[in-house]
Design a protein around this motif. Sequence first.
Motif, mmCIF file in Angstrom:
data_model
loop_
_atom_site.group_PDB
_atom_site.id
_atom_site.type_symbol
_atom_site.label_atom_id
_atom_site.label_comp_id
_atom_site.label_asym_id
_atom_site.label_seq_id
_atom_site.Cartn_x
_atom_site.Cartn_y
_atom_site.Cartn_z
ATOM 1 N N TYR A 184 28.396 57.742 -41.101
ATOM 2 C CA TYR A 184 27.335 58.130 -42.024
ATOM 3 C C TYR A 184 26.527 59.259 -41.401
ATOM 4 N N LEU A 185 26.350 60.353 -42.131
ATOM 5 C CA LEU A 185 25.499 61.448 -41.668
ATOM 6 C C LEU A 185 24.149 61.325 -42.359
ATOM 7 N N ILE A 186 23.115 61.222 -41.544
ATOM 8 C CA ILE A 186 21.751 61.010 -42.027
ATOM 9 C C ILE A 186 20.907 62.226 -41.654
ATOM 10 N N ASP A 187 20.128 62.707 -42.584
ATOM 11 C CA ASP A 187 19.370 63.926 -42.332
ATOM 12 C C ASP A 187 18.062 63.664 -41.586
ATOM 13 N N GLU A 201 20.596 59.226 -46.214
ATOM 14 C CA GLU A 201 22.054 59.303 -46.103
ATOM 15 C C GLU A 201 22.557 60.485 -46.923
ATOM 16 N N ARG A 202 23.329 61.357 -46.278
ATOM 17 C CA ARG A 202 23.784 62.548 -46.986
ATOM 18 C C ARG A 202 25.273 62.512 -47.314
ATOM 19 N N VAL A 203 26.119 62.268 -46.310
ATOM 20 C CA VAL A 203 27.552 62.177 -46.584
ATOM 21 C C VAL A 203 28.199 61.087 -45.744
ATOM 22 N N TYR A 204 29.312 60.609 -46.269
ATOM 23 C CA TYR A 204 30.155 59.640 -45.579
ATOM 24 C C TYR A 204 31.452 60.339 -45.187
#
Length: 212
Positions: A180-183, A188-191
């Motif tokens: 998980y990419l978290i800003d 949560e922005r993208v998986y």
Amino acid sequence: MSWRLASRLSVVTLAIVVVILITVLQHNQTTRSQSSSSGSPANTASGLQGTDLNGTPAPNFQLTDQYGKTISLAQFRGKPVIVTFLYTHCPDVCPLTAEHLHTTLQQLGSDAKNVAILAVSTDPRRDDTAAAMQFSTEHNMQNYWHFLTGTQKQLSPVWSIYSIYAQQQQQQVNHSTALYLIDKKGNERVYMDDSFQPAQMAANLKLLLKEN
């Protein structure tokens, strides 16, 4: 036209049709093969590569890292964060993920210090601080991520809120592969899954680093 000539023309016509059909099928098969082998995830509206998570607030959690320090997701507000799920006795996917993350940080250069990586254990029975430190050291990540461990009671809620399946199967753990990419704002922005390439991850992190 004699019946022999008509018959020959029919055979020739049929042969031409067959050749055309074979050519079309081969072209389609090649196109599908090239598309599937590229493995490139779709881009979101913001240019990030991966499955769009629509900016949903990332659920906070708190666990213990390889140094025995208490670490929470919330303390990294202001930095892009990667949250992934691994275990130290994994024979294949987890070591490769660790290596790819190390390469990602190398590609980021001086920006690597502005990114956080949290690797949450999926094996509470065997993963403790010592195992987490050994695994981290083996993959040159001891100073670049937090490998988080805990009891079954502590880890299960984290798996649940991030939709992670983890089940002990003798000496291995069957678990979901997820990143998980978290800003910087904690959204949560993208998986991305374990097929990600370091260049793709580095490109995503560079975009998130540029955001306010």
